[in-house]
Design a protein around this motif. Structure first.
Motif, PDB file in Angstrom:
ATOM      1  N   PRO A  55       0.797  -1.235   0.000  1.00 40.97           N
ATOM      2  CA  PRO A  55       0.000   0.000   0.000  1.00 40.97           C
ATOM      3  C   PRO A  55       0.825   1.279   0.000  1.00 40.97           C
ATOM      4  CG  PRO A  55      -0.999  -1.612   1.458  1.00 40.97           C
ATOM      5  CD  PRO A  55       0.299  -2.202   1.007  1.00 40.97           C
ATOM      6  N   PRO A  56       1.920   1.401   0.809  1.00 41.95           N
ATOM      7  CA  PRO A  56       2.693   2.656   0.738  1.00 41.95           C
ATOM      8  C   PRO A  56       3.292   2.909  -0.642  1.00 41.95           C
ATOM      9  CG  PRO A  56       3.221   1.450   2.747  1.00 41.95           C
ATOM     10  CD  PRO A  56       2.395   0.539   1.909  1.00 41.95           C
ATOM     11  N   ALA A  57       3.791   1.837  -1.296  1.00 44.63           N
ATOM     12  CA  ALA A  57       4.355   2.009  -2.632  1.00 44.63           C
ATOM     13  C   ALA A  57       3.274   2.389  -3.636  1.00 44.63           C
ATOM     14  CB  ALA A  57       5.065   0.729  -3.067  1.00 44.63           C
ATOM     15  N   THR A  58       2.088   1.791  -3.519  1.00 41.04           N
ATOM     16  CA  THR A  58       0.981   2.141  -4.407  1.00 41.04           C
ATOM     17  C   THR A  58       0.575   3.599  -4.229  1.00 41.04           C
ATOM     18  OG1 THR A  58       0.159  -0.136  -4.303  1.00 41.04           O
ATOM     19  CG2 THR A  58      -1.368   1.548  -5.076  1.00 41.04           C
ATOM     20  N   LYS A  59       0.529   4.048  -2.991  1.00 37.63           N
ATOM     21  CA  LYS A  59       0.188   5.442  -2.717  1.00 37.63           C
ATOM     22  C   LYS A  59       1.217   6.390  -3.308  1.00 37.63           C
ATOM     23  CE  LYS A  59      -0.964   8.553   1.108  1.00 37.63           C
ATOM     24  NZ  LYS A  59      -1.111   8.672   2.583  1.00 37.63           N
ATOM     25  N   GLU A  60       2.498   6.057  -3.176  1.00 34.37           N
ATOM     26  CA  GLU A  60       3.558   6.897  -3.734  1.00 34.37           C
ATOM     27  C   GLU A  60       3.500   6.916  -5.256  1.00 34.37           C
ATOM     28  OE1 GLU A  60       6.865   9.326  -4.210  1.00 34.37           O
ATOM     29  OE2 GLU A  60       5.613   8.936  -2.440  1.00 34.37           O
ATOM     30  N   LEU A  61       3.216   5.761  -5.870  1.00 34.59           N
ATOM     31  CA  LEU A  61       3.114   5.680  -7.323  1.00 34.59           C
ATOM     32  C   LEU A  61       1.971   6.548  -7.838  1.00 34.59           C
ATOM     33  CD1 LEU A  61       4.476   4.197  -9.719  1.00 34.59           C
ATOM     34  CD2 LEU A  61       2.732   2.440  -9.496  1.00 34.59           C
ATOM     35  N   LEU A  62       0.813   6.467  -7.186  1.00 37.89           N
ATOM     36  CA  LEU A  62      -0.327   7.285  -7.586  1.00 37.89           C
ATOM     37  C   LEU A  62      -0.045   8.772  -7.381  1.00 37.89           C
ATOM     38  CD1 LEU A  62      -3.303   5.157  -6.172  1.00 37.89           C
ATOM     39  CD2 LEU A  62      -2.544   5.354  -8.545  1.00 37.89           C
ATOM     40  N   HIS A  63       0.665   9.095  -6.304  1.00 36.29           N
ATOM     41  CA  HIS A  63       1.004  10.496  -6.041  1.00 36.29           C
ATOM     42  C   HIS A  63       1.887  11.063  -7.153  1.00 36.29           C
ATOM     43  CE1 HIS A  63       2.337  14.128  -3.990  1.00 36.29           C
ATOM     44  NE2 HIS A  63       3.589  13.723  -4.157  1.00 36.29           N
ATOM     45  N   GLN A  64       2.890  10.304  -7.580  1.00 40.37           N
ATOM     46  CA  GLN A  64       3.776  10.790  -8.627  1.00 40.37           C
ATOM     47  C   GLN A  64       3.052  10.918  -9.958  1.00 40.37           C
ATOM     48  OE1 GLN A  64       7.661   9.088  -8.987  1.00 40.37           O
ATOM     49  NE2 GLN A  64       7.924   8.781  -6.776  1.00 40.37           N
ATOM     50  N   ILE A  65       2.156   9.976 -10.249  1.00 42.47           N
ATOM     51  CA  ILE A  65       1.395  10.051 -11.503  1.00 42.47           C
ATOM     52  C   ILE A  65       0.482  11.265 -11.497  1.00 42.47           C
ATOM     53  CG2 ILE A  65      -0.345   8.892 -12.899  1.00 42.47           C
ATOM     54  CD1 ILE A  65       0.884   6.240 -12.043  1.00 42.47           C
ATOM     55  N   GLU A  66      -0.232  11.488 -10.378  1.00 38.91           N
ATOM     56  CA  GLU A  66      -1.124  12.644 -10.284  1.00 38.91           C
ATOM     57  C   GLU A  66      -0.346  13.951 -10.415  1.00 38.91           C
ATOM     58  OE1 GLU A  66      -4.302  12.942 -10.192  1.00 38.91           O
ATOM     59  OE2 GLU A  66      -4.786  10.803 -10.154  1.00 38.91           O
ATOM     60  N   GLU A  67       0.858  13.997  -9.851  1.00 38.73           N
ATOM     61  CA  GLU A  67       1.678  15.213  -9.946  1.00 38.73           C
ATOM     62  C   GLU A  67       2.090  15.477 -11.387  1.00 38.73           C
ATOM     63  OE1 GLU A  67       5.641  17.147  -7.799  1.00 38.73           O
ATOM     64  OE2 GLU A  67       5.146  15.036  -7.530  1.00 38.73           O
ATOM     65  N   LEU A  68       2.482  14.426 -12.115  1.00 42.04           N
ATOM     66  CA  LEU A  68       2.869  14.600 -13.514  1.00 42.04           C
ATOM     67  C   LEU A  68       1.673  14.972 -14.384  1.00 42.04           C
ATOM     68  CD1 LEU A  68       5.326  11.576 -13.895  1.00 42.04           C
ATOM     69  CD2 LEU A  68       5.922  13.991 -13.749  1.00 42.04           C
ATOM     70  N   LEU A  69       0.493  14.404 -14.092  1.00 41.69           N
ATOM     71  CA  LEU A  69      -0.711  14.767 -14.843  1.00 41.69           C
ATOM     72  C   LEU A  69      -1.093  16.220 -14.605  1.00 41.69           C
ATOM     73  CD1 LEU A  69      -2.940  11.572 -14.363  1.00 41.69           C
ATOM     74  CD2 LEU A  69      -1.936  12.382 -16.501  1.00 41.69           C
ATOM     75  N   THR A  70      -0.974  16.658 -13.350  1.00 36.47           N
ATOM     76  CA  THR A  70      -1.318  18.041 -13.026  1.00 36.47           C
ATOM     77  C   THR A  70      -0.400  19.027 -13.736  1.00 36.47           C
ATOM     78  OG1 THR A  70      -2.138  17.340 -10.857  1.00 36.47           O
ATOM     79  CG2 THR A  70      -1.636  19.685 -11.140  1.00 36.47           C
ATOM     80  N   LYS A  71       0.887  18.709 -13.808  1.00 40.77           N
ATOM     81  CA  LYS A  71       1.846  19.590 -14.473  1.00 40.77           C
ATOM     82  C   LYS A  71       1.768  19.502 -15.993  1.00 40.77           C
ATOM     83  CE  LYS A  71       5.358  19.642 -10.826  1.00 40.77           C
ATOM     84  NZ  LYS A  71       6.764  19.341 -10.478  1.00 40.77           N
TER      85      LYS A  71
END
Length: 266
Positions: A184-200
């Motif tokens: 779960p922590p790795a999944t959360k970090e992966l989703l966080h990085q993807i959302e950050e790249l999508l936002t930018k």
């Protein structure tokens, strides 16, 4: 001292504990190892805290099991690697981690330095890497401060009129690999990085029928880098007719250069 990623515990030799008169305590879970000593099985029922330092750069203490071993006096195993969040570079056989806010890199002894107990043994084993910028470089960084931004600019590069695409071998079957399993922590970090790249605006949703799984790899500073595993798609990709310049050949052309920056990369 030996660092062994295959050991499930930190170990100190009975000789070390005896010579230094280190206080011991009862082991909460005694056991009998069979691989540390040349003789028959022994019972590990004592623990002690060992304080050590290397060249006055790295000072630490570890809880060790007391064992009559022949390999060394102090063995740092997986518990030490986990507690210090170390990164092992297999090619150089170095261990890097942050200690007291500073990066420390432990390097192995060279064959000429492996005369254990010699008073002439060199002391430059670890090296400490700071974040201080040399004074002569600061004016250059100030002049091109927009180049050394902390974050990448938002959005994708502009269209240049030459669009690239991946050419696949005719008749090849498109790969469809499953996603890598992660906690779960790795999944959360992966989703966080993807959302950050999508936002930018640096990435967008893929419409490709090929599935390229993503995974996280640890960086030397304790953070995570997201990577994509393109092995399957690379196997059916038409190879370039003109090879890409090799990195080592390009670095050879920089022989004699002493200052490097990110200006050309940007």
């Amino acid at each position: 001292m030996i660092i062994d990623g295959g050991s499930c515990t930190n170990v100190s030799s009975t000789t070390l504990v005896s010579k230094l008169s280190l206080p011991t305590q009862d082991h909460p879970n005694p056991y009998k190892p069979r691989w540390l000593n040349k003789g028959s099985e022994v019972r590990v029922d004592k623990q002690c805290i060992v304080s050590f330092s290397i060249v006055n750069v790295y000072k630490d203490e570890v809880l060790c099991d007391v064992v009559p071993m022949d390999a060394c006096h102090l063995l740092l195993g997986r518990p030490w690697e986990f507690d210090r969040n170390t990164t092992h570079q297999g090619m150089d056989n170095t261990y890097s981690f942050r200690h007291n806010g500073k990066k420390v890199t432990l390097t192995p002894l060279t064959p000429n330095q492996r005369n254990y107990g010699s008073p002439n043994m060199p002391e430059k084993i670890p090296k400490e890497e700071g974040n201080e910028v040399p004074a002569e470089v600061k004016p250059l960084i100030q002049k091109y401060r927009e180049v050394f931004a902390d974050e990448l600019p938002s959005g994708l590069p502009p269209l240049t009129g030459i669009e690239q695409h991946i050419e696949l071998v005719p008749g090849s079957v498109l790969p469809n690999r499953p996603a890598y399993r992660c906690d779960p922590p790795a999944t959360k970090e992966l989703l966080h990085q993807i959302e950050e790249l999508l936002t930018k605006g640096c990435v967008r949703e893929s419409l490709s029928p090929c599935v390229v799984p993503a995974l996280l790899v640890p960086k030397s500073n304790g953070t995570w880098r997201m990577c994509t595993d393109s092995t399957a798609i690379n196997n059916i990709t038409v190879k370039y007719r003109f090879p890409i310049p090799r990195l080592d050949d390009m670095l050879d052309e920089l022989s004699g250069a002493t200052v490097f920056s990110k200006i050309d990369l940007r």
